[in-house]
Scaffold this motif. Structure first.
Motif, short mmCIF file in Angstrom:
data_model
loop_
_atom_site.label_atom_id
_atom_site.label_comp_id
_atom_site.label_asym_id
_atom_site.label_seq_id
_atom_site.Cartn_x
_atom_site.Cartn_y
_atom_site.Cartn_z
N GLY A 1 0.82 -1.21 0.00
CA GLY A 1 0.00 0.00 0.00
C GLY A 1 0.84 1.24 0.00
O GLY A 1 1.97 1.26 -0.50
N TRP A 2 0.29 2.29 0.60
CA TRP A 2 0.99 3.57 0.66
C TRP A 2 0.43 4.42 1.78
O TRP A 2 -0.65 4.15 2.30
N VAL B 1 -3.36 3.43 2.64
CA VAL B 1 -4.04 2.32 1.99
C VAL B 1 -3.27 1.06 2.35
O VAL B 1 -2.04 1.01 2.21
N PHE B 2 -4.00 0.05 2.84
CA PHE B 2 -3.41 -1.22 3.23
C PHE B 2 -4.02 -2.33 2.38
O PHE B 2 -5.24 -2.44 2.30
N GLU B 3 -3.17 -3.15 1.77
CA GLU B 3 -3.64 -4.23 0.92
C GLU B 3 -2.88 -5.50 1.27
O GLU B 3 -1.66 -5.49 1.37
N GLY B 4 -3.62 -6.59 1.47
CA GLY B 4 -2.96 -7.86 1.78
C GLY B 4 -3.91 -8.83 2.45
O GLY B 4 -5.13 -8.74 2.33
N ASN C 1 4.17 -3.48 -2.94
CA ASN C 1 5.09 -2.95 -1.94
C ASN C 1 4.38 -1.87 -1.15
O ASN C 1 3.22 -1.58 -1.39
N PHE C 2 5.09 -1.27 -0.20
CA PHE C 2 4.51 -0.19 0.60
C PHE C 2 5.41 1.02 0.46
O PHE C 2 6.62 0.93 0.63
#
Length: 97
Positions: free
Chosen positions: A35-36, A48-51, A87-88
């Motif tokens: 995310g970022w 933003v969190f993705e996983g 990636n973050f």
């Protein structure tokens, strides 16, 4: 992207200038969350969190506390469709229109 979730969090309080973004990046990387994160012009921080759902949930919970120097007043979380981020990163503050 089965088994992957995405959450957007907007964090308000004393959250800029307290290493929120860098600490967020490190915490997400440790958990394998993509995310970022960025500062917004109004003084909030957007992430933003993705996983994996459990790991993303851990990051949302972390956002409610932030780093030790932060004072988090409120966190607004929305569910979004995953984009397949890998990636973050720390992003720059968006320019006002």
């Amino acid at each position: 992207m089965a088994g992957i979730v995405r959450r957007r969090a907007v964090v308000s309080g004393d959250v800029q200038g307290v290493y929120f973004r860098d600490t967020c990046r490190r915490e997400a990387t440790l958990r394998g969350v993509s995310g970022w994160v960025r500062n917004l012009p109004d003084g909030t921080v957007e992430a933003v969190f993705e996983g994996h759902p459990e790991r993303v949930g851990e990051m949302v919970a972390w956002a409610h506390e932030g780093p030790p120097t932060a004072i988090v007043d409120e966190v607004s979380v929305t569910e979004e469709e995953p984009e397949g981020l890998t990636n973050f990163e720390i992003r720059g503050t968006p320019r006002p229109f």
